[in-house]
Design an enzyme around this catalytic site. Structure first.
Site, PDB file in Angstrom:
ATOM      1  N   GLY A  19      22.531  15.679 -34.022  1.00 37.90           N
ATOM      2  CA  GLY A  19      23.284  16.934 -34.203  1.00 37.90           C
ATOM      3  C   GLY A  19      24.776  16.670 -34.240  1.00 37.90           C
ATOM      4  NE  ARG A  51      18.204  16.833 -35.012  1.00 42.12           N
ATOM      5  CZ  ARG A  51      19.066  16.800 -33.996  1.00 42.12           C
ATOM      6  NH1 ARG A  51      19.257  15.683 -33.316  1.00 42.12           N
ATOM      7  NH2 ARG A  51      19.740  17.876 -33.653  1.00 42.12           N
ATOM      8  CG  ASP A  57      18.798  11.393 -24.726  1.00 39.51           C
ATOM      9  OD1 ASP A  57      19.324  10.748 -23.822  1.00 39.51           O
ATOM     10  OD2 ASP A  57      17.557  11.551 -24.862  1.00 39.51           O
ATOM     11  CB  THR A  68      25.559  15.493 -27.691  1.00 40.81           C
ATOM     12  OG1 THR A  68      24.746  16.650 -27.413  1.00 40.81           O
ATOM     13  CG2 THR A  68      25.803  14.770 -26.388  1.00 40.81           C
ATOM     14  CG  ASP A 119      22.736  19.254 -26.303  1.00 43.92           C
ATOM     15  OD1 ASP A 119      23.108  20.354 -26.743  1.00 43.92           O
ATOM     16  OD2 ASP A 119      21.851  18.562 -26.861  1.00 43.92           O
ATOM     17  CG  ASP A 149      21.947  15.790 -23.293  1.00 40.84           C
ATOM     18  OD1 ASP A 149      22.878  15.224 -23.908  1.00 40.84           O
ATOM     19  OD2 ASP A 149      20.840  16.016 -23.818  1.00 40.84           O
ATOM     20  NE  ARG A 209      18.180  17.627 -28.224  1.00 41.62           N
ATOM     21  CZ  ARG A 209      17.653  17.715 -29.440  1.00 41.62           C
ATOM     22  NH1 ARG A 209      16.367  17.876 -29.576  1.00 41.62           N
ATOM     23  NH2 ARG A 209      18.388  17.626 -30.506  1.00 41.62           N
TER      24      ARG A 209
HETATM   25  O1  F6P Z   1      21.624  18.160 -29.492  1.00 36.58           O
HETATM   26  C1  F6P Z   1      22.431  19.125 -30.080  1.00 36.58           C
HETATM   27  C2  F6P Z   1      21.657  20.352 -30.441  1.00 36.58           C
HETATM   28  O2  F6P Z   1      22.538  21.303 -30.990  1.00 36.58           O
HETATM   29  C3  F6P Z   1      20.842  20.972 -29.307  1.00 36.58           C
HETATM   30  O3  F6P Z   1      21.628  21.754 -28.445  1.00 36.58           O
HETATM   31  C4  F6P Z   1      19.803  21.742 -30.060  1.00 36.58           C
HETATM   32  O4  F6P Z   1      18.642  21.905 -29.292  1.00 36.58           O
HETATM   33  C5  F6P Z   1      19.529  20.868 -31.250  1.00 36.58           C
HETATM   34  O5  F6P Z   1      20.678  20.039 -31.428  1.00 36.58           O
HETATM   35  C6  F6P Z   1      19.257  21.611 -32.538  1.00 36.58           C
HETATM   36  O6  F6P Z   1      18.968  20.692 -33.519  1.00 36.58           O
HETATM   37  P1  F6P Z   1      18.848  21.015 -35.077  1.00 36.58           P
HETATM   38  O7  F6P Z   1      20.231  21.304 -35.587  1.00 36.58           O
HETATM   39  O8  F6P Z   1      18.263  19.802 -35.672  1.00 36.58           O
HETATM   40  O9  F6P Z   1      17.980  22.226 -35.166  1.00 36.58           O
END
Ligand code: F6P
Length: 326
Positions: A14, A75, A106, A129, A131, A133, A175
């Site tokens: 992300g 990803r 992560d 990130t 998050d 985390d 997340r």
């Molecule tokens: O890890 C960053 C994040 O924004 C999280 O907070 C969220 O759960 C996830 O990515 C969403 O991912 P995507 O943009 O692939 O839906």
């Protein structure tokens, strides 16, 4: 580090505001130290499909203020396979890249760790990130900007919540972590945060209802971390509607707007310091570490530690939130 002449840089997972500031810092610090830099587009995917361009200082001009990532991100499932990683390694060799800076969360650093071990390849990670985390760093690139975005959104929702005397559940990202929800709640003066870290200890919703949300007010705002452990804002609202029909409940899911926007000064400075530190790390003969910041000092955190450990929430913050929402 002897033997390092060319650093590859990629963003993965992300996107997070401040990634561009980090790309700029890595590129310029490396060039300053006499190293070559190559930008790898679309994360590990671009490493496999050979989307690589040499970066000069001008390639990173005028990007410090931009959200997102000029290198794009993805990803990549293929990088999770040994064949995919073998391909990636051969592309790196073809380009003469002998060290990598990976900016991501992560999952991205987990991929970096596996690759570094498999091919004995020097990698330094930057925690990118929203998050927050990752273990071993007080904060991550993008977290502060996302927090400010959440605060601005909640300020706006509060206007309508107050006018209609409603209870709002506002779902935020994170997340499996509750940092954005908890600190977002404190920053916006919300009545409560429902976070995964304590979901198994108490029924946070029951506790809130027992306390009458905020007794002195008719409107309330509760920030909910998006995790399956909390159930999410929709499920909580449904529960309230069933069990406590007198409450006029609404839900707002902030979604991907939390990942956008120009990075705050805090994130730009953090990303600049961390990007420069990534290059210093290679020069200091470090590898397979994530750059962190602890008590305002740069630290090296081994990948295994950064990824494997759950970063604890600060329980004092929970207590502060409770005390301030009477
Ligand atoms: O890890 C960053 C994040 O924004 C999280 O907070 C969220 O759960 C996830 O990515 C969403 O991912 P995507 O943009 O692939 O839906």
């Amino acid at each position: 580090m002897p033997g390092i002449n060319c650093i590859g840089i990629l963003t993965s997972g992300g996107d997070a505001p401040g990634m561009n500031a980090a790309i700029r810092a890595v590129t310029r610090s490396a060039i300053y130290s006499g190293l070559k830099v190559k930008g790898i587009y679309r994360g590990y995917k671009g490493l496999i499909t050979d989307e690589i361009v040499e970066f000069k200082t001008q390639n990173v001009s005028n990007i410090i203020q931009m959200g997102g990532t000029i290198l794009k991100t993805a990803r990549c499932k293929e990088f999770e396979t040994p064949e995919g990683r073998r391909l990636a390694y051969s592309v790196l060799k073809e380009h003469g890249i002998d060290a990598l800076v990976v900016i991501g969360g992560d999952g991205s650093l987990t991929g970096a760790r596996i690759f570094a071990t498999e091919f004995n390849f020097p990698i330094v990670g930057l925690p990118g990130t929203i998050d927050n985390d990752l273990y071993g760093t007080d904060t991550t690139i993008g977290y502060d900007t996302a927090l400010n975005t959440i605060m601005e959104c909640v300020d706006k929702i509060r206007d309508t919540a107050t006018s209609h005397e409603r209870l709002f559940f506002i779902e935020v990202m994170g997340r499996d972590a509750g940092f954005l929800a908890l600190n977002g709640a404190i920053a916006s003066g919300a009545e409560a945060a429902i976070i995964p870290e304590i979901s198994t200890e108490v029924d946070q919703l029951a506790e809130l209802i027992q306390n009458g949300f905020r007794k002195s007010k008719n409107s309330s705002i509760v920030l909910v971390a998006e995790s399956p452990v909390t159930g999410g804002a929709m499920a909580l609202a449904e529960r309230v509607k069933k069990e406590y029909p007198t409450y006029d409940v609404r839900v707002s899911i902030l979604g991907h707007l939390q990942r956008g926007g120009s990075p705050t000064a805090h994130d730009r400075i953090l990303a600049s310091r961390m990007g420069a530190a990534a290059v210093d790390a290679f020069l200091d003969d470090q590898r397979n570490v994530m750059i962190g910041v602890k008590n305002d000092e740069i630290v090296y955190v081994p990948f295994a530690k950064a990824i494997k450990n759950d970063k604890p929430i600060n329980r004092d913050l929970l207590n502060t939130l409770r005390r301030l929402s009477i």
